[in-house]
Design a protein around this motif. Sequence first.
Motif, PDB file in Angstrom:
ATOM      1  N   SER A 212       0.836  -1.198   0.000  1.00  8.47           N
ATOM      2  CA  SER A 212       0.000   0.000   0.000  1.00  8.47           C
ATOM      3  C   SER A 212       0.873   1.252   0.000  1.00  8.47           C
ATOM      4  O   SER A 212       1.869   1.326   0.724  1.00  8.47           O
ATOM      5  N   ILE A 213       0.461   2.220  -0.829  1.00  5.62           N
ATOM      6  CA  ILE A 213       1.088   3.544  -0.878  1.00  5.62           C
ATOM      7  C   ILE A 213      -0.076   4.524  -0.963  1.00  5.62           C
ATOM      8  O   ILE A 213      -0.664   4.706  -2.018  1.00  5.62           O
ATOM      9  N   MET A 214      -0.430   5.105   0.174  1.00  6.28           N
ATOM     10  CA  MET A 214      -1.625   5.945   0.225  1.00  6.28           C
ATOM     11  C   MET A 214      -1.330   7.290   0.883  1.00  6.28           C
ATOM     12  O   MET A 214      -0.544   7.378   1.823  1.00  6.28           O
ATOM     13  N   PHE A 215      -1.998   8.316   0.378  1.00  7.57           N
ATOM     14  CA  PHE A 215      -1.873   9.631   0.993  1.00  7.57           C
ATOM     15  C   PHE A 215      -2.545   9.622   2.356  1.00  7.57           C
ATOM     16  O   PHE A 215      -3.603   9.031   2.529  1.00  7.57           O
ATOM     17  N   SER A 216      -1.915  10.269   3.298  1.00  7.30           N
ATOM     18  CA  SER A 216      -2.452  10.417   4.639  1.00  7.30           C
ATOM     19  C   SER A 216      -2.829  11.881   4.812  1.00  7.30           C
ATOM     20  O   SER A 216      -2.226  12.750   4.193  1.00  7.30           O
ATOM     21  N   GLU A 217      -3.791  12.143   5.637  1.00  5.65           N
ATOM     22  CA  GLU A 217      -4.161  13.538   5.899  1.00  5.65           C
ATOM     23  C   GLU A 217      -3.465  14.065   7.148  1.00  5.65           C
ATOM     24  O   GLU A 217      -3.786  15.143   7.632  1.00  5.65           O
ATOM     25  N   ARG A 218      -2.483  13.308   7.653  1.00  3.52           N
ATOM     26  CA  ARG A 218      -1.712  13.770   8.806  1.00  3.52           C
ATOM     27  C   ARG A 218      -0.805  14.938   8.402  1.00  3.52           C
ATOM     28  O   ARG A 218      -0.426  15.045   7.247  1.00  3.52           O
ATOM     29  N   ASP A 219      -0.456  15.764   9.379  1.00  7.89           N
ATOM     30  CA  ASP A 219       0.402  16.924   9.124  1.00  7.89           C
ATOM     31  C   ASP A 219       1.883  16.615   9.249  1.00  7.89           C
ATOM     32  O   ASP A 219       2.716  17.357   8.757  1.00  7.89           O
ATOM     33  N   LYS A 220       2.217  15.530   9.958  1.00  7.77           N
ATOM     34  CA  LYS A 220       3.634  15.196  10.120  1.00  7.77           C
ATOM     35  C   LYS A 220       3.831  13.690  10.060  1.00  7.77           C
ATOM     36  O   LYS A 220       2.904  12.918  10.300  1.00  7.77           O
ATOM     37  N   THR A 221       5.058  13.315   9.753  1.00  8.29           N
ATOM     38  CA  THR A 221       5.379  11.897   9.664  1.00  8.29           C
ATOM     39  C   THR A 221       5.404  11.279  11.054  1.00  8.29           C
ATOM     40  O   THR A 221       5.766  11.929  12.040  1.00  8.29           O
ATOM     41  N   GLU A 222       5.013  10.018  11.116  1.00  9.73           N
ATOM     42  CA  GLU A 222       5.026   9.266  12.375  1.00  9.73           C
ATOM     43  C   GLU A 222       5.952   8.060  12.291  1.00  9.73           C
ATOM     44  O   GLU A 222       6.401   7.561  13.306  1.00  9.73           O
ATOM     45  N   ASN A 223       6.209   7.576  11.086  1.00 10.39           N
ATOM     46  CA  ASN A 223       6.984   6.356  10.885  1.00 10.39           C
ATOM     47  C   ASN A 223       8.197   6.664  10.019  1.00 10.39           C
ATOM     48  O   ASN A 223       8.084   6.767   8.796  1.00 10.39           O
ATOM     49  N   SER A 224       9.338   6.840  10.655  1.00  9.25           N
ATOM     50  CA  SER A 224      10.554   7.160   9.917  1.00  9.25           C
ATOM     51  C   SER A 224      11.414   5.910   9.753  1.00  9.25           C
ATOM     52  O   SER A 224      11.159   4.875  10.366  1.00  9.25           O
ATOM     53  N   ILE A 225      12.436   6.022   8.935  1.00 13.87           N
ATOM     54  CA  ILE A 225      13.332   4.894   8.700  1.00 13.87           C
ATOM     55  C   ILE A 225      14.069   4.555   9.997  1.00 13.87           C
ATOM     56  O   ILE A 225      14.635   5.432  10.644  1.00 13.87           O
ATOM     57  N   GLN A 226      14.002   3.278  10.349  1.00 15.55           N
ATOM     58  CA  GLN A 226      14.685   2.750  11.537  1.00 15.55           C
ATOM     59  C   GLN A 226      15.702   1.697  11.085  1.00 15.55           C
ATOM     60  O   GLN A 226      15.711   1.299   9.922  1.00 15.55           O
ATOM     61  N   ASP A 227      16.519   1.232  12.013  1.00 24.74           N
ATOM     62  CA  ASP A 227      17.511   0.204  11.688  1.00 24.74           C
ATOM     63  C   ASP A 227      16.862  -1.070  11.141  1.00 24.74           C
ATOM     64  O   ASP A 227      17.451  -1.762  10.313  1.00 24.74           O
ATOM     65  N   ASP A 228      15.636  -1.377  11.607  1.00 19.98           N
ATOM     66  CA  ASP A 228      14.983  -2.613  11.180  1.00 19.98           C
ATOM     67  C   ASP A 228      13.946  -2.394  10.065  1.00 19.98           C
ATOM     68  O   ASP A 228      13.192  -3.304   9.732  1.00 19.98           O
TER      69      ASP A 228
END
Length: 162
Positions: free
Chosen positions: A27-43
């Motif tokens: 899934s690649i979907m637009f979110s209506e959130r104003d900021k990112t919540e899930n950033s790149i992590q080591d895993d």
Amino acid sequence: MTRQHKLDYDSPIGIIEILGSDDAISSIMFSERDKTENSIQDDTPKVLVDCSTQLDEYFKGERHVFTFPYIFEGTDFQKTVWNALTGISYAETGSYKDIAVSIGNEKAIRAVGSANGKNKLSIVIPCHRIIGSNGKLTGYAGGLWRKEWLLQHERSFKKDIT
């Protein structure tokens, strides 16, 4: 059940939420959130990082084709429609009728429209390239303003395609 991972991509037209397993994007979907919540992590699985990188290249006008693995989750008919959508080239447009004809079922215009609306792989499966047979913009889950932006974006970089 395969574990699903999330990664947010902060695009010029809003946050895009990427979902996928260790092996493929679902899934690649637009979110209506104003900021990112899930950033790149080591895993964070490589496939999610690759998807984010390729989306970034797309928005910079450097990428016209996506190469990371993805999976369709839907009915056989929906999968057929989504596969046909990938035949609409970068910066080009088509109609529901064009897709219906291309899958050999020209009377299935409404069903094609319904399947198009259920596409969960925004931008990569280019449902934003579908316009009405009258040339006007038709519905888009991410909002018509995003659809218009994406089409103008692609047209502005079309000259770069060799």
